[in-house]
Each structure stands twice: as structure tokens, then as C-alpha cells.
Design a protein around this motif. Structure first.
Motif, short mmCIF file in Angstrom:
data_model
loop_
_atom_site.label_atom_id
_atom_site.label_comp_id
_atom_site.label_asym_id
_atom_site.label_seq_id
_atom_site.Cartn_x
_atom_site.Cartn_y
_atom_site.Cartn_z
N THR A 1 0.83 -1.21 0.00
CA THR A 1 0.00 0.00 0.00
C THR A 1 0.86 1.25 0.00
N SER A 2 0.30 2.34 -0.49
CA SER A 2 0.95 3.63 -0.27
C SER A 2 0.19 4.47 0.76
N SER A 3 -0.83 3.86 1.38
CA SER A 3 -1.49 4.50 2.53
C SER A 3 -1.46 3.54 3.70
N GLY A 4 -0.68 3.90 4.71
CA GLY A 4 -0.60 3.04 5.89
C GLY A 4 -1.97 2.77 6.48
N SER A 5 -2.82 3.78 6.53
CA SER A 5 -4.14 3.63 7.16
C SER A 5 -4.97 2.57 6.43
N LEU A 6 -5.02 2.68 5.10
CA LEU A 6 -5.78 1.69 4.35
C LEU A 6 -5.15 0.31 4.47
N GLY A 7 -3.83 0.26 4.59
CA GLY A 7 -3.15 -1.01 4.80
C GLY A 7 -3.56 -1.66 6.11
N VAL A 8 -3.65 -0.85 7.17
CA VAL A 8 -4.06 -1.38 8.47
C VAL A 8 -5.50 -1.92 8.37
N MET A 9 -6.38 -1.18 7.69
CA MET A 9 -7.77 -1.65 7.54
C MET A 9 -7.83 -3.01 6.85
N ALA A 10 -7.10 -3.13 5.74
CA ALA A 10 -7.13 -4.39 4.99
C ALA A 10 -6.52 -5.52 5.82
N PRO B 1 13.85 4.75 0.80
CA PRO B 1 14.35 5.78 1.70
C PRO B 1 14.44 5.25 3.12
N ALA B 2 15.21 5.94 3.95
CA ALA B 2 15.51 5.45 5.30
C ALA B 2 14.27 5.23 6.16
N TRP B 3 13.23 6.08 5.95
CA TRP B 3 12.06 6.00 6.84
C TRP B 3 11.18 4.78 6.56
N MET B 4 11.44 4.06 5.47
CA MET B 4 10.49 3.03 5.07
C MET B 4 10.74 1.70 5.78
N ASN B 5 9.69 1.16 6.40
CA ASN B 5 9.76 -0.17 7.01
C ASN B 5 9.43 -1.22 5.96
N VAL B 6 10.41 -2.05 5.60
CA VAL B 6 10.13 -3.08 4.60
C VAL B 6 9.68 -4.34 5.32
N LYS B 7 8.37 -4.45 5.52
CA LYS B 7 7.80 -5.60 6.20
C LYS B 7 6.44 -5.89 5.61
N ASN B 8 5.72 -6.78 6.20
CA ASN B 8 4.41 -7.19 5.70
C ASN B 8 3.38 -6.96 6.80
N PRO B 9 2.33 -6.16 6.61
CA PRO B 9 1.98 -5.35 5.43
C PRO B 9 3.07 -4.34 5.07
N LEU B 10 3.18 -4.04 3.78
CA LEU B 10 4.25 -3.20 3.28
C LEU B 10 3.70 -1.85 2.84
N ASP B 11 4.03 -0.84 3.64
CA ASP B 11 3.56 0.52 3.38
C ASP B 11 4.69 1.31 2.75
N VAL B 12 4.58 1.60 1.46
CA VAL B 12 5.67 2.31 0.77
C VAL B 12 5.53 3.82 0.88
#
Lengths: 468, 468
Positions: free
Chosen positions: B308-317, B344-355
Motif C-alpha cells: 500500500t501507499s497508505s498506511g491507514s488503508l493497509g491497516v484496515m485491509a 528511503p531510510a524511513w520506510m519499514n520493509v515488512k508485511n503489510p508493506l507501506d511504501v
């Protein structure tokens, strides 16, 4: 006692500093250009030690170099410069700061330490700070925003939205027009070093332009304070909440998204059930209920009717409403007589009321709305696409079958009427045009049921609270 | 053993009699005009003792007067004439009858007696009857329908729909194109004197053009037979059911709608959980899941990822998927490396993956899809409207951020990928154009989760059944 308030400078700044303005593409150049475009050119002060001129405006090395009073500072510098920049803001006695930079507690312990440092800097000052990891706010009535939006699209209205992250706030604002939502304001609170959802609840609670508050919450910053604020504000206006981070996976995702601790969902749920706060269970429901609360009266009792020209859709809506605890009273003899007078033999005049292809939808809807047993109505007008097209092609006004929305609205302005339809594009657009200006459309039979239930439940909460 | 079949004459009639054709406006004039328009003029026989010519065609007094063999009779006479007309059909040895007239068991005991009379007339004949209180069927592949529809709008495809009432069937057909559903057939079975949902399940189960069956059910006519049919057909292709009449009010509404006995919902629910049948819980879900099953591969395991590119929508799904029992495995080191390389440094590469706003959506989606731990993906591309408009205005292809759908599809054709988005009209349309042809769009984060769950659950059911 009035609610605790935030500085006016956040929402209607007379002057704005953008700290971290640049010529490079990104927020640092987008926001200055945007503010200039919407008319802030003469009260916009750009700050960046490595630039001299942007968008035809002079650039100051530090905000303390600006020779004017600054109402609001928008900070978009890399996280390692944030402490220094905030110190300058405090020295400059800026009362409102929106910190948009990311890379704080959402990325781990190091970021959390940076946030604690900012909190310490702010302590004891009157200065308030929104963020970090957000895009601040949008104020459609006064056409101010700290993030680039399209004010030709966003309609000013009476719905106040509290979102957490920036992208989400932006896309909710983008989506609102097609969802027929008009906004009094939208705020993204990010990681909430200072201003949090409770502050924003109080803000919209006191805001005269706001009639409904919508909150997307991953987890309250301070559970006790949130519950107090939500309870107090609910007494004044409806608060709709989408609480996410309900599951283990959701909680972890929320933590790495905005550093939120989602907490025990059962506790939140118990609180929502005991307070007047309306918890929605899907994203679409949040928009449906916000639209309904922003336009319809509250529902005075639990007795509803479904009026439909599709029995199947009527059954769906009735199932959903009954399951939520709404009642289907028998229609009064006058109502039955008013409909029966015109009805073909095959039609059952009862509640739910399925008029089928009788053409009596408008008659039935108006009669049902006037029925003293009925507190609110779900209206489901449908018709096969080929039939409605031939009717309209023949120059016939479809209101002879479906009624005149304005007249229907006036039959019972104190009762909510929700419209749901599906069908051909032609028909769906026609329903929007016919009913949209006077009654409220929802996106599913289930949303119609949930919305009436919420209008009833919130009304009951308010009445019980008023009685003490 | 092959499934019990219905006469071909229902679906591809070489000749059609319309009994009750009239010049008066309504179905009696609409259906003859419609069939003539779609090319049945030379094999259409109109019957009505009170007319001599309609639409330039001769009108016969009785169907037995027609000097040609009749494959299918469509009956639209008032209910009191139905017995006589059916006797004529049997004398004429017509094998397929669609009885569209209403006023039978749905109106009370008198109507039920009329139905029993029809049942007795049919007994022992090879003739099959659909109805009464329905509009029969729509066959988009062969462009035949016993109800007026717009064949320029309805797309032929692989979804077979079983509806109960006529209006509902028509509006589902009307709505299907905007829901991106292409139909192999749609049947309304009405009060089901003879042909019922079980017959139609077997029909679509055997139909080579049908890959998914969608059933709207108020109550099975014969519970035992329905469960047998649903179980058997499920082994061959997915069956999606919306069962209404779940509550007391819904049951009563269903009874007066199509004379259906809705039965004990708990029993149905237990059956659906034990069989491969997928029960959907909202009307919109029915369309979302039908679309997904008609286009995506089944899901081989319970392990999913959200990109996702929206953390919020990622959390919902993620919340919705986890609640249904789907898992979120850790991404493989290769996947993490592929994304981290650009991140970029701020990005957490995990699952769910919020870019977030990294622009890495396409990279992340493709890498995640290739991940061996991942069986299916929910992809939620969003971006603020002003930003995407400026990108497109600058002549830049947005696939540099969001990836190329065709390439993404090819990265793992055996895994389902569902796309959900919200935002400005411009963006939502762009996503449809970019992703729509290759991946499948759904209407909410919750629908995405439910659809993947159903693809997994149905696959598991099939595998377990195959192992015995």
C-alpha cells in the motif's frame, strides 16, 4: 465549561512560514507554490539556509530572520534539523507549528527519542504542534491548507474529519466530493507529539461550522483523555469512529505507520457501546454515515419502514435493520388505505412495503413517511433500465412513479429518509438527480440500515444524557 | 454422472411463442417488440384471442393454432387464464415454458392453490416451467432474453446468476457492466413451481461458459435437494450465495415477495460453512467476489501480503484479512533486499508493506508477488490528487511509480492480486485504466480481504474433496 481550544492560527493564519522550502520537486516546493496560488503570496515567508529565492519570494536563513510576525510555521526539513528549527520557532514566539517531516517514532526507538526531545522543547510554552509525520490541515471554508489540495473540488460543509496520516488525509479529501461529503475541516495528526485526537475532538466540538465529526483512529494517544473528550463532545454532536489496529497484524502495522499503540480492541468497543460514539465497521460505512448525519435529522424512535420496488433489496435492508435492533411496526390503517386505493390486486400493503412494478413508489413513500408509527424510512427505488429509458424518451416525468423528492421531504422533515438504488448508469444518475438534492443517498442496503440505527442510537444517547 | 439438465429450448430457442402479447403498453407489448428488435421476428409467434396483428406479426387465438413447432412459450396472461394456456402448451408439446405472470403464492393461499393446479398439469410431462412471478432468463452469449434488456450494455462472460424475482434480475443485469461483471446467463426463478435454484445450479454447473455461479436465495424450495446440488456443483465451480430472509422481518418479507420459506438461518449457515459454498454477507460483496472469482486464480495457501501507499488503508485491509484467518508471513530476504535497495531510510520493509510516498509501489508489489511465502496480494495504490495530476500533466507515465500491470500480472500469474483504491475522480479512473485490464479491482479494503479468504477457502475445499 467550554472545550479546551487550539490556537486560531492553525486554521486561519494571517502569516505562514514554510521552513524547508526548496526548489527541488517535492513537498518543499509544492507547498510554497500551492499557498501562493491560493492567495497567500503576500503573507508567506520561506525559510532555508541554502536558498535565496523561490517562487519569486525571498528566502530567509532562519525563521527568526523574518521581519514580520508569524502565525503558523509549517516545517518540512529533514528530521535531524527539526530540533534546531523548533527552537527558532519558539524564539520567534510562533504559537502554531505543523511538523510534516517523517522519520520519527514510526521508524523505531531512535525516532521516538527525537520526539521526546521535541516534547521537552515545547513544554511550558503556549506553542502547540501538530505532527510529525502528517500533512497538517485543510480548512475549506477559509480556503487554507498546509498541504496541496484542489479547492475547486473540495466543498466547504459541516463534516470535520480527523485522520492520522498524511496520505490518508489527502485521499479522504480527494474522495469526499464524489462521496457527497462537504467538509468543515480535515486534520492529519500524525505521531501526535502534542496535538492529538482529543484536542481535535474538542476543536471540532466547539467549531460552529461542524455538525458531525469523523475520526479515523489507530489508537488513542491517551486513552483516558480520549474517552473523556469523546464522551463530552458526543453530548454536543455526533462522533463517528473507525478504529483500526483491531488485530495483532493490524496493531503491528499501525505501530510502524504512525507509532500508534492500538490497545485492546474489546476495551474500545465497550467504551463506544456505552458512550454516544458511533463505531463504524467498514471504510465505506464511515462515508455513508458521515453523509447521513451531515444531512438528515436524528431518528426519534426505533420504528422504521422499508419502501421498495424490488422485493429482494427490501428483504436485504429489512434483515440488516432488524438484526441491528430496529423495529418494523404495522402501518396505520390510513397509510394502508392511501396506498391500497391505487394498488393492483397482487400488491401486499405491509411493512416492508414492496410496490413492485405498480408505479406507486412515490405514493407509498409519502404515505409511509406521514405514518405516525414510522420514525424513519429506507427507500429503494429501482426499475429496469430499458423501461425507465423508454419512459424518459417518451417525455414523461418519472416523478409520476417515484414521487417528487421535495414534496416527500416536506411530508416529514423531522424523519430521516435514506435512498439506495442500483441499476443502469442512466437510472442511477437519474435517481441522484431526482432525490439527491432533498434526500440522502447511501451506498448499500446494509449502510442504510446501519445509518438509521446510528441516527436512532445517537438520539437516544442524547436524550438519556439530557435526563441525567 | 452428469448433472440433471434443463431443455436447451430455454436458452437457445429456435422459435418462441408469446402468450398474452398485446398492443397495450406493458410487458405484453414490450417483450414482442424487444424479441423482434433482437432478431427473433421470423420465429416469433404471438398469441391472444383478442388481437389480430401486433408489431406487423399475425396473432393466433391459441398457441395450438400456430402452424409451426414452438421451442419456448413465454406466458404473460392474467393468472386466471394460466391453467388453460398451459394446457394448450402441453397439447402443443412445448418443452420449455416461462411463466412471467404474478399473483400466485406470493399473494396468499388462493394463489398457492393455482400453483398446485399448474404443478398437477405438468406432472408426468417432459415439459419444464420457470416461474411464475419472474421474468425468465437472459443469455448474453446467444443474445436471447425473455425480458427486455440492453444487449449493447450487457457483456457476455463467465458469471452465471440465479436471482429470484424479476425486477431484481433485471437490475442486476443493468448494474453488472458498471460492476465489471460479464455474464454467461441470468435466470429469475420466481415462485418455482417447477424449475428451482437446484435445477439452475446444475444447469450453470454443466454450462461450459460459466466459471462462477452467483445465487441470491430467499429460501430453498427443497432444502435437501438444494444442499445436494450446491455440494455437487461446488466441487466443479465456485458457488457464491447471498442468503436473505435471515431474520423474522426478512422471512415475512420474503414470503410475501416470492412465497419463499426462508428456513432456519443457522442451518443454512452451518451447511455453507461445511460445504464449499461461499456465503457473502453484503450485496456489494456478492458483486466483488463474483468479479474476483471470474478473473483471478484461486489462492493456494492462507499467506497474503498487503502492499500500500497508505498506511491507514493497509491497516484496515490487514485487520479484515487477519480477522478472517489469513496470515501475514515475513517477507523473504530477497524480497526485502529488492525493495530496500531503492527505499528511503524511513520506510519499514515488512508485511503489510507501506511504501508511503516513496514511489516504490510498483517495485514492492512485483517483489512481493514473487515472494515464495506469499500466496496472494492486496494492492492499495493511492496518491494525493494534486500530485498525480501534476505528474501526468508533466507528461510522465505514472507506471514509473506504480508499476506496469501487465508485467506485475506476469510475475505470478498463479497468485491472485486485488486492487483497491480511493481518491480523486482523476486518480480512480487512472487506476482503472492502468490496472483494470490485468488485475482485479474491488470496492473496499474489507472486500479485498473477504475475496482472498474466499479464494483460499474454496481452493482448500476442492483439494480436500479431491483427496476424499
Amino acid at each position: 465549561m467550554p472545550f479546551p481550544s487550539l490556537p486560531e492560527e492553525f486554521f486561519r493564519p494571517r502569516s505562514v512560514a514554510i521552513i524547508g522550502a526548496t526548489k527541488k520537486s517535492g513537498f518543499g516546493s509544492g507547498i510554497p507554490a500551492f499557498l501562493k496560488r491560493i492567495g497567500y503570496g503576500d503573507r508567506l515567508y520561506l525559510v532555508n539556509p541554502r536558498e535565496t529565492e523561490i517562487e519569486g519570494l525571498p528566502v530567509y536563513r532562519r525563521v527568526i530572520d523574518v521581519p514580520h510576525r508569524i502565525d503558523l510555521a509549517i516545517i518540512i526539513v529533514p528530521k535531524e534539523h527539526v530540533h534546531a528549527v523548533i527552537r527558532d520557532c519558539l524564539e520567534k514566539e510562533i504559537r502554531a507549528i505543523i511538523l510534516e517531516s517523517a522519520g520519527f517514532s514510526e521508524t523505531g526507538p531512535e525516532g521516538a527519542v527525537l520526539e521526546e526531545g521535541i516534547e521537552r522543547l515545547l513544554r511550558g510554552n503556549g506553542t502547540r504542534l501538530i505532527g510529525p509525520n502528517c500533512v497538517g490541515l485543510i480548512n475549506p471554508h477559509d480556503r487554507f491548507a498546509s498541504t496541496e489540495v484542489d479547492f475547486d473540488e473540495i466543498r466547504p460543509g459541516n463534516v470535520g474529519v480527523i485522520a492520522q496520516s498524511g496520505v490518508f488525509g489527502n485521499i479522504v479529501a480527494d474522495w469526499a466530493p464524489s462521496q457527497d461529503l462537504a467538509l468543515s475541516g480535515l486534520v492529519t495528526i500524525g505521531n501526535r507529539i502534542d496535538v492529538d485526537e482529543s484536542d481535535m475532538l474538542y476543536h471540532f466540538g466547539a467549531d460552529e461550522r461542524t455538525d458531525v465529526i469523523v475520526l479515523y483512529l489507530e489508537g488513542a494517544k491517551n486513552g483516558q483523555r480520549f474517552m473523556k473528550a469523546a464522551r463530552e463532545v458526543s453530548l454536543k454532536k455526533p462522533v463517528l469512529v473507525y478504529k483500526s489496529g483491531r488485530t495483532e497484524v493490524g496493531k503491528k502495522a499501525a505501530a510502524s505507520h504512525t507509532g500508534s499503540m492500538s490497545g485492546d480492541d474489546a476495551l474500545y468497543d465497550a467504551f463506544f457501546r456505552q458512550s454516544g460514539v458511533v463505531r463504524v465497521s467498514t471504510f465505506q460505512e464511515l462515508f455513508d454515515l458521515a453523509r447521513v448525519f451531515s444531512r438528515e435529522p436524528l431518528m426519534k424512535g426505533p420504528n422504521i419502514s422499508v419502501v421498495t420496488s424490488s422485493g429482494s433489496l427490501g428483504v436485504m435492508a429489512a434483515d440488516a435493520a432488524f438484526q441491528l435492533g430496529l423495529h418494523f411496526p404495522d402501518l396505520e390503517p390510513d397509510t394502508v388505505a392511501a396506498v391500497r386505493g391505487h394498488a393492483p390486486a397482487w400488491m401486499n400493503v405491509k411493512n416492508p412495503l414492496d410496490v413492485g412494478p405498480s408505479g406507486l413508489f412515490g405514493v407509498a413513500l409519502e404515505a409511509t413517511l406521514r405514518d405516525k408509527q414510522v420514525d424513519g424510512v429506507i427507500a429503494i427505488p429501482v426499475i429496469p433500465g430499458t423501461i425507465i429509458e423508454s419512459i424518459v424518451d417518451a417525455g414523461i416525468d418519472p416523478s409520476f412513479m417515484f414521487g417528487e423528492a421535495e414534496k416527500i421531504r416536506k411530508a416529514a422533515p423531522e424523519k430521516p429518509v435514506l435512498i439506495y438504488t442500483v441499476g443502469s448508469n442512466f437510472w442511477v444518475q437519474l435517481v441522484k438527480d431526482m432525490f439527491g438534492p432533498h434526500l440522502t443517498m447511501v451506498s448499500s442496503p446494509e449502510a442504510a440500515a446501519k445509518a438509521l440505527w446510528a441516527l436512532y442510537r445517537y438520539n437516544r444517547f442524547r436524550n438519556e444524557a439530557a435526563r441525567g
